[in-house]
Each structure stands twice: as structure tokens, then as C-alpha cells.
Design an enzyme around this catalytic site. Structure first.
Site, PDB file in Angstrom:
ATOM      1  N   SER A   1      17.991  -0.059  -3.364  1.00 42.16           N
ATOM      2  CA  SER A   1      18.678  -1.342  -3.896  1.00 42.16           C
ATOM      3  C   SER A   1      20.606  -1.504  -4.003  1.00 42.16           C
ATOM      4  O   SER A   1      21.319  -1.833  -4.193  1.00 42.16           O
ATOM      5  CB  SER A   1      18.272  -2.361  -3.504  1.00 42.16           C
ATOM      6  OG  SER A   1      17.655  -2.694  -2.547  1.00 42.16           O
TER       7      SER A   1
ATOM      8  N   LYS B   1       7.663 -11.738  -3.098  1.00 39.09           N
ATOM      9  CA  LYS B   1       7.728 -11.725  -1.925  1.00 39.09           C
ATOM     10  C   LYS B   1       7.295 -13.725  -0.380  1.00 39.09           C
ATOM     11  O   LYS B   1       8.090 -13.929  -0.174  1.00 39.09           O
ATOM     12  CB  LYS B   1       7.912 -10.490  -0.587  1.00 39.09           C
ATOM     13  CG  LYS B   1       8.809 -10.123  -0.528  1.00 39.09           C
ATOM     14  CD  LYS B   1       8.402  -8.510   0.548  1.00 39.09           C
ATOM     15  CE  LYS B   1       8.947  -7.448   0.275  1.00 39.09           C
ATOM     16  NZ  LYS B   1       9.399  -6.994   0.959  1.00 39.09           N
TER      17      LYS B   1
ATOM     18  N   GLY C   1      -1.617  -0.748  10.119  1.00 38.01           N
ATOM     19  CA  GLY C   1      -1.398  -1.288   9.248  1.00 38.01           C
ATOM     20  C   GLY C   1      -1.325  -2.454   9.003  1.00 38.01           C
ATOM     21  O   GLY C   1      -1.076  -3.089  10.349  1.00 38.01           O
TER      22      GLY C   1
ATOM     23  N   GLY D   1      -0.154  -5.391   6.819  1.00 38.16           N
ATOM     24  CA  GLY D   1       0.008  -5.912   5.295  1.00 38.16           C
ATOM     25  C   GLY D   1       1.248  -6.123   5.602  1.00 38.16           C
ATOM     26  O   GLY D   1       1.971  -6.716   6.743  1.00 38.16           O
TER      27      GLY D   1
ATOM     28  N   ALA E   1       4.625  -5.168   5.251  1.00 38.58           N
ATOM     29  CA  ALA E   1       5.738  -4.352   6.580  1.00 38.58           C
ATOM     30  C   ALA E   1       5.327  -4.365   7.460  1.00 38.58           C
ATOM     31  O   ALA E   1       5.682  -5.571   8.537  1.00 38.58           O
ATOM     32  CB  ALA E   1       5.526  -3.404   6.320  1.00 38.58           C
TER      33      ALA E   1
ATOM     34  N   LEU F   1       7.388   3.698   8.936  1.00 42.72           N
ATOM     35  CA  LEU F   1       8.048   2.558   7.835  1.00 42.72           C
ATOM     36  C   LEU F   1       9.054   3.275   6.613  1.00 42.72           C
ATOM     37  O   LEU F   1      10.078   2.548   5.687  1.00 42.72           O
ATOM     38  CB  LEU F   1       7.805   1.173   7.472  1.00 42.72           C
ATOM     39  CG  LEU F   1       8.280   0.494   8.156  1.00 42.72           C
ATOM     40  CD1 LEU F   1       8.435   0.854  10.346  1.00 42.72           C
ATOM     41  CD2 LEU F   1       7.424  -0.712   8.362  1.00 42.72           C
TER      42      LEU F   1
ATOM     43  N   TYR G   1      10.601   5.718   4.263  1.00 42.00           N
ATOM     44  CA  TYR G   1      11.494   7.027   4.772  1.00 42.00           C
ATOM     45  C   TYR G   1      11.407   8.885   3.897  1.00 42.00           C
ATOM     46  O   TYR G   1      12.706   9.551   3.345  1.00 42.00           O
ATOM     47  CB  TYR G   1      12.457   6.381   4.456  1.00 42.00           C
ATOM     48  CG  TYR G   1      12.743   5.680   3.004  1.00 42.00           C
ATOM     49  CD1 TYR G   1      13.349   4.547   2.527  1.00 42.00           C
ATOM     50  CD2 TYR G   1      13.504   6.930   1.801  1.00 42.00           C
ATOM     51  CE1 TYR G   1      12.935   3.911   1.806  1.00 42.00           C
ATOM     52  CE2 TYR G   1      13.571   6.091   0.682  1.00 42.00           C
ATOM     53  CZ  TYR G   1      13.443   4.709   0.476  1.00 42.00           C
ATOM     54  OH  TYR G   1      13.494   4.588  -0.659  1.00 42.00           O
TER      55      TYR G   1
HETATM   56  P1  NAP Z   1       0.757  -3.449   2.137  1.00 42.30           P
HETATM   57  O1  NAP Z   1       0.920  -4.942   1.987  1.00 42.30           O
HETATM   58  O2  NAP Z   1       0.457  -2.835   0.238  1.00 42.30           O
HETATM   59  O3  NAP Z   1       0.031  -3.265   3.000  1.00 42.30           O
HETATM   60  C1  NAP Z   1      -0.769  -1.874   3.242  1.00 42.30           C
HETATM   61  C2  NAP Z   1      -1.594  -1.626   4.201  1.00 42.30           C
HETATM   62  O4  NAP Z   1      -1.442  -0.093   4.670  1.00 42.30           O
HETATM   63  C3  NAP Z   1      -2.829  -2.804   4.196  1.00 42.30           C
HETATM   64  O5  NAP Z   1      -2.275  -2.637   5.898  1.00 42.30           O
HETATM   65  C4  NAP Z   1      -3.515  -1.518   4.041  1.00 42.30           C
HETATM   66  O6  NAP Z   1      -4.914  -1.897   5.319  1.00 42.30           O
HETATM   67  C5  NAP Z   1      -2.578  -0.197   4.779  1.00 42.30           C
HETATM   68  N1  NAP Z   1      -3.244   0.992   3.416  1.00 42.30           N
HETATM   69  C6  NAP Z   1      -3.158   1.379   2.568  1.00 42.30           C
HETATM   70  N2  NAP Z   1      -4.262   2.511   2.315  1.00 42.30           N
HETATM   71  C7  NAP Z   1      -4.742   2.218   2.806  1.00 42.30           C
HETATM   72  C8  NAP Z   1      -5.307   3.920   2.906  1.00 42.30           C
HETATM   73  N3  NAP Z   1      -5.880   4.564   2.061  1.00 42.30           N
HETATM   74  N4  NAP Z   1      -5.855   3.861   3.986  1.00 42.30           N
HETATM   75  C9  NAP Z   1      -6.061   2.833   5.363  1.00 42.30           C
HETATM   76  N5  NAP Z   1      -5.481   2.215   5.378  1.00 42.30           N
HETATM   77  C10 NAP Z   1      -4.756   1.956   4.482  1.00 42.30           C
HETATM   78  O7  NAP Z   1       1.998  -2.695   1.905  1.00 42.30           O
HETATM   79  P2  NAP Z   1       3.828  -3.015   2.351  1.00 42.30           P
HETATM   80  O8  NAP Z   1       4.629  -3.816   2.257  1.00 42.30           O
HETATM   81  O9  NAP Z   1       2.905  -3.545   3.705  1.00 42.30           O
HETATM   82  O10 NAP Z   1       4.310  -1.588   2.672  1.00 42.30           O
HETATM   83  C11 NAP Z   1       3.659  -0.733   3.191  1.00 42.30           C
HETATM   84  C12 NAP Z   1       4.659   0.928   3.400  1.00 42.30           C
HETATM   85  O11 NAP Z   1       5.952   0.495   4.082  1.00 42.30           O
HETATM   86  C13 NAP Z   1       4.740   1.170   2.073  1.00 42.30           C
HETATM   87  O12 NAP Z   1       5.109   2.609   2.433  1.00 42.30           O
HETATM   88  C14 NAP Z   1       6.263   0.445   1.623  1.00 42.30           C
HETATM   89  O13 NAP Z   1       6.841   1.834   1.194  1.00 42.30           O
HETATM   90  C15 NAP Z   1       7.502   0.870   3.474  1.00 42.30           C
HETATM   91  N6  NAP Z   1       7.547  -0.338   3.141  1.00 42.30           N
HETATM   92  C16 NAP Z   1       9.027  -0.320   4.334  1.00 42.30           C
HETATM   93  C17 NAP Z   1       9.931  -0.569   4.157  1.00 42.30           C
HETATM   94  C18 NAP Z   1      11.951  -0.186   5.225  1.00 42.30           C
HETATM   95  O14 NAP Z   1      12.757  -1.337   4.946  1.00 42.30           O
HETATM   96  N7  NAP Z   1      12.060   0.918   5.796  1.00 42.30           N
HETATM   97  C19 NAP Z   1       9.881  -1.994   3.402  1.00 42.30           C
HETATM   98  C20 NAP Z   1       9.057  -2.465   3.617  1.00 42.30           C
HETATM   99  C21 NAP Z   1       7.420  -1.728   3.944  1.00 42.30           C
HETATM  100  P3  NAP Z   1      -5.325  -2.864   3.947  1.00 42.30           P
HETATM  101  O15 NAP Z   1      -4.914  -4.190   4.892  1.00 42.30           O
HETATM  102  O16 NAP Z   1      -7.384  -2.502   5.190  1.00 42.30           O
HETATM  103  O17 NAP Z   1      -5.628  -2.714   2.725  1.00 42.30           O
END
Ligand code: NAP
Length: 290
Positions: free
Chosen positions: A24, A73, A133, A135, A137, A227, A229
Site C-alpha cells: 500500500s 477490518k 472460500g 472469509g 475477502a 484474489l 496476485y
Molecule cells: P480469511 O478471512 O482468513 O478467509 C480464508 C478463507 O479460506 C476461509 O474461507 C477459510 O476456510 C479458507 N481456507 C483457508 N485455509 C484453507 C485450507 N487449508 N483449506 C480450505 N480452506 C481454507 O482470509 P481473507 O482475508 O478472506 O483472505 C483470503 C485471500 O484473499 C488471501 O490470499 C488474501 O491475500 C486475498 N485477498 C486479496 C485481496 C486483493 O485485493 N487482491 C483482498 C483481500 C484478500 P474456513 O472458513 O473453513 O476457515
């Protein structure tokens, strides 16, 4: 950095924990340089239990704008005087703007994703969507898909209960058909249009992992958005590409959520040619393996 700090320089920043790997500052400081704005953007690591004090301190120091990242957040909402409609629906805030009465909260993740989809001719309207997913995002993706009139949204997640909560939240605001599946039930999905991969599976350094290994899955849709990169093409996107599916990674989403925050702080709309220039400058400086 070419920019010179002086007595009139205003402060922007990021609060979260950890903040060490964020790009950022690069996005915002490059935008300030390009637009000749007298701002400096810095990361602030905020320890657990200090969020309230951090917001109060930022207000006292006239910090013009803040981004908010993991793990604050959601928690930050109680510190704000007002939140935007998207932020309220998503239940999370990633951008704060100073006002004399306190900070106003926004969520620019959904807008950033939307802009990145538009730039790449990907349309949600009337399409059947699968979100992998459930979470933070995924919440932004789900609300965007609802607001853009998706035909249906299927959420696939390891913890099915979280997928159900996400579906319930989308339906609270938008009249859209939703389905919920555990990740082990993925073979129940019939053909659809766009898959959004929102888990961290496949992210560097664990680039060999892919949340969906079933070959059949990749015969059922035409567009894949991951999502992540880093790497620029995850295993999920590579597999999709091998099957003739159009692919898009999360870089532009990240970039445009930052751009949108910058526009909110400055009350401006930045021209597309400037945005393209800055985007290319950022891609060059972080040495993305494209
Ligand atoms: P989060 O809130 O921790 O959610 C993670 C999700 O992935 C949950 O649904 C979780 O399932 C699932 N998951 C994690 N590990 C797993 C595994 N080993 N097997 C199966 N499911 C798994 O994370 P987040 O903030 O949403 O971020 C997720 C990704 O999006 C990250 O890589 C982040 O860098 C990316 N992101 C990118 C942007 C962008 O601007 N490009 C913005 C935001 C996020 P459970 O519910 O079962 O735990």
C-alpha cells in the site's frame, strides 16, 4: 522517493498487524508523486488492544486517511462515526477518512474488484457465480455479486457454516439465489459462469497448492478470478488456463481498492491514463513474475 516532506505534508497510513509486507505505501506514495499531492503514506503496526487508542491518536494528529487491514477490518467499525453502504453490507471497513467529528469508514475492496472486472470485460450481471472460500475477502465478493445482479451465487467452503452465514448476509441485502456447499461437495456443482477463488491456498510461498484439484470442475465455467496476485498465476489459474478458461488474478483488485481509497481521501476521480501509468510503475517495482 522523490517526494520531499515539509511542514505542510499531510499523513496517510495503514493500520493492521502485521503490516510489514504491504505494498500500500508503494501504491499511495506513487499516486501522490504522480498527482503532485503533498502526502506521505506510512504503515503503522497496531498491537492487539490498542486499536481504540490508535484511532484516537490518528484523529488528534489530523491523519487525513487510513487504510485498515487484518485483523481490524471488522473491529474498527465501532470506532467510526459513520460507515458507507458497502462497508455496512460487507461488515468490514478498509478505508477511513478524517472529518472534524471523527473518521468515516468505507470498504473499497468490492469497488476495487468491480473496477478490475470491468477493465477485463468480466460481467457479473445475470451470470451464475461460484465463490470458493467464505472469509473476509469472500464477503466483499459476495456483496459485489449481489449488487451487480448475479443470477445465482454458490459458496463453497471448508467450514460449511461460514458459507451459510455468508449466503444469509448476501440475501439480507440482495434478492439473489444462493447455494452452499462444503469443499468436499464440489462435484455437485453443475455448469456456471465465473469462479472467484478467495482462499489463501496457493499463495507464495505455498505455490504448489490448489484448493480445487478435481479435473471435472474446470470443464464447467468460462472465467476464473483468483484474489491472490503472488504468484501472478496460482495453480488454480494455471489449471483454469490449461482448460481454455479466461483468467484474472488479484493484482488489479488490490491496486484499485487503493486507488479508490486515495480518491475518497482527496475527493477526486483519477484519470484512466494516469492509473495505467502508476499501475505499470508498481508492477515494475515489485518485480512481479508475470
Ligand atoms: P480469511 O478471512 O482468513 O478467509 C480464508 C478463507 O479460506 C476461509 O474461507 C477459510 O476456510 C479458507 N481456507 C483457508 N485455509 C484453507 C485450507 N487449508 N483449506 C480450505 N480452506 C481454507 O482470509 P481473507 O482475508 O478472506 O483472505 C483470503 C485471500 O484473499 C488471501 O490470499 C488474501 O491475500 C486475498 N485477498 C486479496 C485481496 C486483493 O485485493 N487482491 C483482498 C483481500 C484478500 P474456513 O472458513 O473453513 O476457515
Amino acid at each position: 522517493m522523490k517526494q520531499k516532506i515539509n511542514g505542510k505534508t499531510k499523513v496517510l497510513g495503514l493500520i493492521g498487524n502485521p503490516v510489514e509486507h504491504t505494498i500500500s505505501p508503494l501504491i499511495h506514495n506513487t499516486l501522490s508523486e504522480k498527482l503532485c499531492k503533498d502526502y506521505v503514506y506510512v504503515p503503522f503496526k497496531v498491537n492487539r488492544g490498542n486499536l481504540s487508542k490508535a484511532i484516537e491518536g490518528a484523529k488528534a494528529l489530523n491523519v487525513t486517511g487510513l487504510n485498515v487491514t487484518v485483523p481490524y477490518k471488522e473491529e474498527v467499525i465501532t470506532e467510526l462515526i459513520e460507515v458507507s453502504l458497502f462497508a455496512k453490507q460487507i461488515g468490514a471497513v478498509n478505508t477511513l477518512k478524517y472529518t472534524d467529528d471523527g473518521y468515516v469508514g468505507y470498504n473499497t475492496d468490492a469497488e476495487g474488484l468491480h473496477k478490475s472486472l470491468l477493465n477485463n470485460d468480466i460481467v457479473i450481471n445475470n451470470n451464475d457465480i461460484v465463490i470458493i472460500g467464505a472469509g473476509g475477502a469472500a464477503k466483499a465478493v459476495g456483496i459485489l455479486c449481489g449488487s451487480e445482479n448475479a443470477n445465482s451465487i454458490t459458496i463453497v467452503n471448508r467450514t460449511k457454516e461460514k458459507a451459510q452465514n455468508l449466503a444469509n448476509n448476501i440475501k439480507k441485502y440482495y434478492n439473489v439465489k444462493t447455494n452452499v456447499l462444503g469443499i468436499d461437495e464440489i462435484d455437485r456443482i453443475s455448469s456456471f459462469d465465473i469462479a472467484f477463488q478467495t482462499t489463501p491456498i496457493g499463495m507464495s510461498p505455498n505455490t504448489e497448492h490448489n484448493p480445487i484439484i478435481e479435473e471435472e470442475f474446470y470443464k464447467k465455467f468460462h472465467t476464473a478470478v483468483d484474489l491472490i496476485y503472488n504468484p501472478y498465476k496460482t495453480k488454480f489459474l494455471l489449471k483454469a488456463q490449461e482448460n481454455g478458461i479466461k483468467i484474472l488474478n488479484g493484482f488489479e483488485m488490490l491496486y484499485y481498492q487503493g486507488v479508490r481509497a486515495y480518491e475518497i481521501w482527496n475527493d477526486i476521480e483519477i484519470k484512466q491514463d494516469i492509473l495505467e501509468d502508476v499501475k505499470n510503475q508498481i508492477i515494475d517495482s515489485i518485480n512481479l513474475d508475470i
